[in-house]
Design a protein around this motif. Structure first.
Motif, PDB file in Angstrom:
ATOM      1  N   SER A 152       0.893  -1.274  -0.142  1.00  0.00           N
ATOM      2  CA  SER A 152      -0.282   0.075  -0.004  1.00  0.00           C
ATOM      3  C   SER A 152       0.740   1.123   0.012  1.00  0.00           C
ATOM      4  O   SER A 152       2.062   1.112   0.797  1.00  0.00           O
ATOM      5  N   ILE A 153       0.477   2.177  -0.630  1.00  0.00           N
ATOM      6  CA  ILE A 153       1.199   3.548  -0.979  1.00  0.00           C
ATOM      7  C   ILE A 153       0.393   4.730  -0.686  1.00  0.00           C
ATOM      8  O   ILE A 153      -0.760   4.863  -0.922  1.00  0.00           O
ATOM      9  N   ASP A 154       1.082   5.476   0.313  1.00  0.00           N
ATOM     10  CA  ASP A 154       0.384   6.753   0.856  1.00  0.00           C
ATOM     11  C   ASP A 154       1.115   7.879   0.248  1.00  0.00           C
ATOM     12  O   ASP A 154       2.324   7.840  -0.383  1.00  0.00           O
ATOM     13  N   ASP A 155       0.808   9.122   0.503  1.00  0.00           N
ATOM     14  CA  ASP A 155       1.818  10.413   0.069  1.00  0.00           C
ATOM     15  C   ASP A 155       3.307  10.140   0.482  1.00  0.00           C
ATOM     16  O   ASP A 155       3.981  10.850  -0.293  1.00  0.00           O
ATOM     17  N   GLU A 156       3.423   9.543   1.499  1.00  0.00           N
ATOM     18  CA  GLU A 156       4.939   9.698   2.127  1.00  0.00           C
ATOM     19  C   GLU A 156       5.482   8.310   2.178  1.00  0.00           C
ATOM     20  O   GLU A 156       6.592   8.365   2.390  1.00  0.00           O
ATOM     21  N   GLN A 216       4.910  -5.730   7.473  1.00  0.00           N
ATOM     22  CA  GLN A 216       5.951  -6.579   7.591  1.00  0.00           C
ATOM     23  C   GLN A 216       7.271  -5.318   7.451  1.00  0.00           C
ATOM     24  O   GLN A 216       8.130  -5.607   8.402  1.00  0.00           O
ATOM     25  N   SER A 217       6.949  -4.365   6.590  1.00  0.00           N
ATOM     26  CA  SER A 217       8.075  -3.302   6.783  1.00  0.00           C
ATOM     27  C   SER A 217       7.544  -2.243   6.207  1.00  0.00           C
ATOM     28  O   SER A 217       6.298  -2.176   5.420  1.00  0.00           O
ATOM     29  N   LYS A 218       8.002  -1.114   6.288  1.00  0.00           N
ATOM     30  CA  LYS A 218       7.614   0.380   5.702  1.00  0.00           C
ATOM     31  C   LYS A 218       8.591   1.262   5.431  1.00  0.00           C
ATOM     32  O   LYS A 218       9.990   0.931   6.230  1.00  0.00           O
ATOM     33  N   GLU A 219       8.750   2.242   4.623  1.00  0.00           N
ATOM     34  CA  GLU A 219       9.842   3.199   4.227  1.00  0.00           C
ATOM     35  C   GLU A 219       9.429   4.315   3.590  1.00  0.00           C
ATOM     36  O   GLU A 219       8.111   4.450   3.121  1.00  0.00           O
ATOM     37  N   SER A 220      10.006   5.367   4.116  1.00  0.00           N
ATOM     38  CA  SER A 220       9.487   6.679   3.927  1.00  0.00           C
ATOM     39  C   SER A 220      10.049   6.971   2.333  1.00  0.00           C
ATOM     40  O   SER A 220      11.402   6.752   2.095  1.00  0.00           O
ATOM     41  N   SER A 221       9.303   7.803   1.472  1.00  0.00           N
ATOM     42  CA  SER A 221       9.805   8.237   0.252  1.00  0.00           C
ATOM     43  C   SER A 221      10.789   9.367   0.556  1.00  0.00           C
ATOM     44  O   SER A 221      11.332   9.899  -0.631  1.00  0.00           O
ATOM     45  N   GLY A 222      10.808  10.087   1.546  1.00  0.00           N
ATOM     46  CA  GLY A 222      11.870  11.302   1.605  1.00  0.00           C
ATOM     47  C   GLY A 222      10.885  12.334   1.396  1.00  0.00           C
ATOM     48  O   GLY A 222       9.824  12.590   1.182  1.00  0.00           O
ATOM     49  N   MET A 223      11.530  13.508   2.198  1.00  0.00           N
ATOM     50  CA  MET A 223      10.827  14.644   2.375  1.00  0.00           C
ATOM     51  C   MET A 223      10.455  15.366   1.017  1.00  0.00           C
ATOM     52  O   MET A 223       9.483  16.112   1.086  1.00  0.00           O
ATOM     53  N   LEU A 224      11.193  15.082   0.238  1.00  0.00           N
ATOM     54  CA  LEU A 224      10.931  16.034  -1.445  1.00  0.00           C
ATOM     55  C   LEU A 224       9.962  15.261  -2.153  1.00  0.00           C
ATOM     56  O   LEU A 224       9.731  15.755  -3.183  1.00  0.00           O
ATOM     57  N   HIS A 225       9.429  14.100  -1.832  1.00  0.00           N
ATOM     58  CA  HIS A 225       8.804  13.086  -2.889  1.00  0.00           C
ATOM     59  C   HIS A 225       7.209  12.854  -2.195  1.00  0.00           C
ATOM     60  O   HIS A 225       7.308  12.403  -1.039  1.00  0.00           O
TER      61      HIS A 225
END
Length: 351
Positions: A139-143, A160-169
């Motif tokens: 699942s993908i949200d804005d961040e 299971q895991s999550k990761e941020s896309s970074g501040m600028l994305h």
């Protein structure tokens, strides 16, 4: 060429923007779609093409509590699907199951198997791995991008895991590589980002502005097609991602959706806010051109890649889905709730 309507129509009661092929239904050519009404009770329609291919039949009609912004059918169980929905104030996502004997019930109710409730930011889409049975979901949200483990028997989904896309994305969507269950592409305002799900780290990126949609080629690995608001459609060989392998002109307004045919090489559909669906034939290499005998008039350097424009719509077309069972058939969905199923057989050579 311009095409009038030869398609088969089906009307939803309310506005809508998403439709999905029911890939796991190997007995029927069927699609599932859902409505987008802020005030009325929303509906999920399970529709199938009649055996004679002349009409669309409502196989099941189910109420859904909120307006549906994304919908995807489970590729290995025809009764399971996901939705992303909005209450008007917030967004959520859930996995649903259609009751087993729904055709015999007066008012069959969807069963919520699991809620994907770990999101804080606005959810944009849920992805199933397209190539078969896999107990993971994305699942993908804005961040952020989330990897879930789904257990339908226990009616549970765990992060299971999550990761941020970074501040600028700010992420807008994505596509899961059908050739590699550990690879996913996410779209955002200025790029496509590629991730390795084993490490949840980015592996590469394509810097492009205003990418609206992305879709992997089901037949050939390393091929990704993107739809971009104003600059059209680009076909990428991900082994050489600095520039697109091929460019198509896109739509007269925003190009909103693009999808590769599951069977025929280089056959692509696009849809846009110009109320048009375009059918393209665009092999990506000389080798492809030599083997592209499934299409009449194989593409050469001078040939027009646009095989047909389906323009008999009265509103923006947001939803597109090829049939996996009969890959010469596709369904489109315009915002006014009109489903149209078309056959591209006139553009395929006889085998």
């Amino acid at each position: 060429m311009q095409g009038g309507s030869s398609g088969i129509g089906y009307g939803l009661k309310y506005q809508a923007r998403c439709i999905s092929d029911v890939k796991a239904d190997t007995d029927h050519t069927s699609f599932i779609t859902g409505t987008l009404s802020l005030r009325e009770e929303n509906e999920v329609h399970l529709i199938r093409l009649s055996s004679g291919g002349t009409e669309l039949i409502c196989e099941g009609l189910f109420s859904h509590p909120n307006e549906i912004w994304d919908l995807a059918s489970c590729p290995f169980d025809q009764r399971i699907f996901s939705t992303v929905f909005s209450t008007g104030e917030s967004y959520g996502a859930a996995i649903w199951q259609i009751p087993e004997l729904y055709g015999q019930l007066n008012s069959p109710q969807l069963e919520r198997i699991a809620s994907l409730d770990a999101h804080v930011a606005k959810i944009n889409c849920v992805l199933w791995w397209p190539s078969g049975g896999h107990d993971k979901l994305l699942s993908i949200d804005d961040e952020n991008i989330f990897l879930w483990t789904l257990d339908c028997s226990k009616k549970a989904a765990q992060v299971q895991s999550k990761e941020s896309s970074g501040m600028l994305h700010y992420l807008s969507g994505g596509a899961w590589d059908p050739h590699d269950m550990n690879a996913v592409a996410t779209t955002c305002e200025s790029s496509v980002q590629f991730w390795d799900l084993r490490t949840m780290k980015k592996t590469n990126a394509i810097e492009r502005a205003h990418i609206r949609n992305a879709n992997y080629d089901m037949k050939k690995s390393h091929i990704l097609v993107t739809a971009e608001d104003e600059s059209g459609i680009h076909i990428w060989d991900l082994r050489k991602p600095k520039s697109p392998a091929k460019e198509l002109p896109g739509h007269t307004h925003w190009t909103w959706a693009v999808t590769c045919n599951p069977e025929y090489d280089g056959l692509i559909l696009s849809a846009g806010t110009d109320s048009t669906v375009n059918l393209w034939q665009a092999p990506t290499s000389a080798e492809d051109k030599a083997t592209s005998e499934s299409i009449t008039e194989p593409l050469n350097q001078q040939a027009d890649p646009l095989l047909n424009s389906y323009s008999d719509y009265e509103d923006s077309v947001y939803g597109l889905a090829w049939s996996s069972r009969e890959p010469w058939i596709f369904a489109s969905l315009s915002y006014d709730g009109r489903v149209v199923v078309e056959s591209v057989k006139p553009f395929l050579s006889r085998k």
